[in-house]
Write a protein that holds these residues in place. Structure first.
Motif, short mmCIF file in Angstrom:
data_model
loop_
_atom_site.label_atom_id
_atom_site.label_comp_id
_atom_site.label_asym_id
_atom_site.label_seq_id
_atom_site.Cartn_x
_atom_site.Cartn_y
_atom_site.Cartn_z
N ASP A 91 34.19 88.86 37.96
CA ASP A 91 33.71 87.79 38.84
C ASP A 91 33.75 88.26 40.29
O ASP A 91 34.65 89.01 40.67
N CYS A 92 32.79 87.79 41.09
CA CYS A 92 32.88 87.97 42.54
C CYS A 92 33.48 86.70 43.13
O CYS A 92 32.92 85.62 42.96
N LYS A 93 34.61 86.87 43.83
CA LYS A 93 35.30 85.69 44.39
C LYS A 93 34.51 85.10 45.56
O LYS A 93 34.67 83.94 45.90
N GLN A 94 33.66 85.93 46.17
CA GLN A 94 32.88 85.48 47.32
C GLN A 94 31.64 84.68 46.89
O GLN A 94 31.50 83.51 47.19
N CYS A 95 30.74 85.33 46.12
CA CYS A 95 29.45 84.68 45.81
C CYS A 95 29.44 84.03 44.43
O CYS A 95 28.45 83.43 44.04
N LYS A 96 30.55 84.15 43.71
CA LYS A 96 30.72 83.50 42.40
C LYS A 96 29.82 84.07 41.31
O LYS A 96 29.71 83.50 40.23
N ALA A 116 32.05 97.38 46.05
CA ALA A 116 31.23 96.33 46.65
C ALA A 116 30.56 95.48 45.57
O ALA A 116 30.18 95.98 44.52
N CYS A 117 30.41 94.19 45.86
CA CYS A 117 29.69 93.29 44.95
C CYS A 117 28.21 93.63 45.02
O CYS A 117 27.64 93.73 46.11
N PRO A 118 27.54 93.84 43.86
CA PRO A 118 26.13 94.22 43.90
C PRO A 118 25.21 93.10 44.41
O PRO A 118 24.06 93.37 44.74
N VAL A 119 25.69 91.88 44.48
CA VAL A 119 24.83 90.79 44.97
C VAL A 119 25.08 90.50 46.44
O VAL A 119 24.18 90.60 47.27
N CYS A 120 26.33 90.16 46.82
CA CYS A 120 26.57 89.77 48.22
C CYS A 120 27.02 90.96 49.07
O CYS A 120 27.01 90.87 50.30
N GLY A 121 27.40 92.08 48.45
CA GLY A 121 27.73 93.28 49.21
C GLY A 121 29.15 93.33 49.76
O GLY A 121 29.56 94.34 50.32
N GLY A 124 35.81 94.48 47.77
CA GLY A 124 37.12 93.98 47.34
C GLY A 124 37.10 92.54 46.85
O GLY A 124 38.15 91.93 46.69
N THR A 125 35.92 91.99 46.61
CA THR A 125 35.85 90.60 46.14
C THR A 125 35.72 90.50 44.62
O THR A 125 35.70 89.41 44.07
N LEU A 126 35.60 91.65 43.96
CA LEU A 126 35.42 91.62 42.50
C LEU A 126 36.78 91.61 41.79
O LEU A 126 37.68 92.36 42.17
#
Ligand SMILES: [Zn+2]
Length: 444
Positions: A91-96, A116-121, A124-126
């Motif tokens: 899960d990405c904690k930022q963009c869900k 990096a999250c592949p959607v929001c960039g 460390g949010t994964l």
């Protein structure tokens, strides 16, 4: 044509002509859920009817079944779906957004501070991968508590296993015999896509064949060949079909052998049917979890055993997609482009369309009478709007095998023209023999 072009064209034609619509489209759609429109529902029914004829009605060793979607929750413990039907997810904690842990877009290990999250960039949010069950959960009765959890079935096969004894006793079948059913199944897929190929709600056509242990290999070979033949009989091009044998790594832990039947879709070779040699795993597990004896007693020898299962499992939606991809053709006719669906006549939603050449001189009345007569035999369509060329093209796109035109000569000698969708050859046929003529050609 590039593969994506073909799919774009097919999706657009499917919507324009009423084969497949996006679910709840006026609300922006629901992810990977699709609705079948007027032509699509006929196509899919024809596919299911052909399967049912071949697998149930034309065999005396297979019985039909229609089990409920909701089942006792213990079924899914016995089947292994509660413990094993899971995917590791991130899960990405930022963009869900949620990703499969093996998603190619993930650069670096999920959970690490630099990834990096592949959607929001964001970095460390994964989260680290967590197991996620693919079954849809809901609650039975008025209380939303753990004891009331039920699942939407992720496959129809378990409905067959839990009814094995009922069907055996009611039908007085002897082993080897099979039970077949067509029905909806649900999986909360994380990476669905490719139109109706991978969807969260889908329809399966499954048959479980119960055999004496020791004979499962020969039945496996029998059903593997029979199922490939069925697809070829639907008119699917042979060079677009192939087997894929599961390697040791791909095999489910209980399976002895498995073959996929693959079709070369515009987006590549993909499985749309599986033939599985499942050993005695299924009935043994249900025997263990239910405490009910699921043994078979052979009358001649008094021998007792838990039967082995050979399964054939094909997606009705995937078959519809394979058939549509296979039928889609663009070609030039007399300097004009035409799109034609060369569907097998037995699958075509409409078998014949009837047109008056012009809307005068009694032609519409004659054509309407003809249309009503044909409707008693098969699904027919009447169209009197636009030029005759346009009407033909509309039916070509719908996959209608025959176009019947009432013209000036009809009023003199009682004959009509019959145009063949594929060859474009036109023949004159006496109107009072038209029904028989078309029925014969449809069956050929
Ligand atoms: Zn994100």
């Amino acid at each position: 044509m590039a593969p994506t072009d073909v799919m774009d064209k097919l999706v657009s034609l499917a919507k324009r002509r009423g084969f497949v619509f996006q679910s709840s489209e006026i609300y922006g759609g629901l992810g990977s859920v699709w609705d079948y429109g007027p032509l699509g529902v006929e196509l899919k029914r024809n596919i299911k009817d052909r399967w049912w004829r071949a697998m149930v009605q034309q065999r005396d060793d297979i019985e039909g079944l229609d089990a409920a979607i909701l089942m006792h929750p213990k079924v899914w413990e016995a089947s292994g779906h509660i413990a094993g039907f899971t995917d590791p997810l991130v899960d990405c904690k930022q963009c869900k957004n949620r990703f499969r842990a093996d998603d190619e877009r993930l650069k670096g290990p999920p959970g690490a501070p630099d990834t990096a999250c592949p959607v929001c960039g964001n970095r460390g949010t994964l989260t680290a991968p967590r197991m996620f069950n693919l079954m849809f959960k809901t609650f039975m009765g008025p209380v939303e508590e753990a004891a009331a959890v039920v699942y939407l079935r992720p496959e129809t096969a378990q409905g067959i296993y839990v009814n094995y004894l009922n069907v055996l006793q009611a039908s007085r079948q002897k082993i080897p015999f099979g039970i077949a059913q067509i029905g909806k199944a649900f999986r909360n897929e994380i990476t669905p896509g490719n139109f109706i190929f991978r969807t969260r709600e889908f329809e399966q056509m499954e048959m479980q064949f119960f055999v004496k242990p020791g004979t499962e290999d020969e039945w496996f070979e029998f059903w593997r060949a029979a199922r490939m033949q069925w697809h070829q009989d639907l008119g699917v091009r042979q060079e677009k079909l192939r087997f894929h044998a599961h390697t040791k790594d791909e095999l489910a832990h209980y399976a002895k052998a498995a073959y996929d039947i693959e079709y070369e879709f515009p987006f590549g070779w993909h499985e749309f049917e599986g033939v599985h040699n499942r050993t005695d795993f299924d009935l043994s597990r249900h025997q263990q979890f239910s405490g009910k004896k699921l043994e078979y007693v052979e009358t001649a020898t008094n021998e007792r055993f838990v039967p082995c299962v050979v399964e054939t499992s094909v997606g009705a939606d995937r078959t519809a997609l394979a058939v549509l991809c296979d039928a889609y053709h663009e070609e030039e006719v007399a300097g004009e482009k035409r799109v034609v669906l060369r569907l097998h006549p037995s699958l075509a939603p409409v078998k014949a369309a009837v047109f008056p050449l012009v809307n005068k001189e009694g032609m519409p009345e004659f054509a309407r009478r003809l249309y009503h007569d044909l409707r008693a035999r098969f699904n027919a369509f009447y169209d009197d709007s636009g030029s005759i060329g346009r009407r033909y093209r509309r039916q070509d796109e719908a996959g209608t095998p025959f176009g019947v035109t009432v013209d000036g000569q009809t009023l003199q000698d009682g004959t009509v023209t019959v145009r063949d969708r594929d060859t474009l050859v036109q023949v004159r046929v006496a109107a009072d023999q038209l029904g028989g003529h078309l029925s014969e050609r449809l069956a050929a």
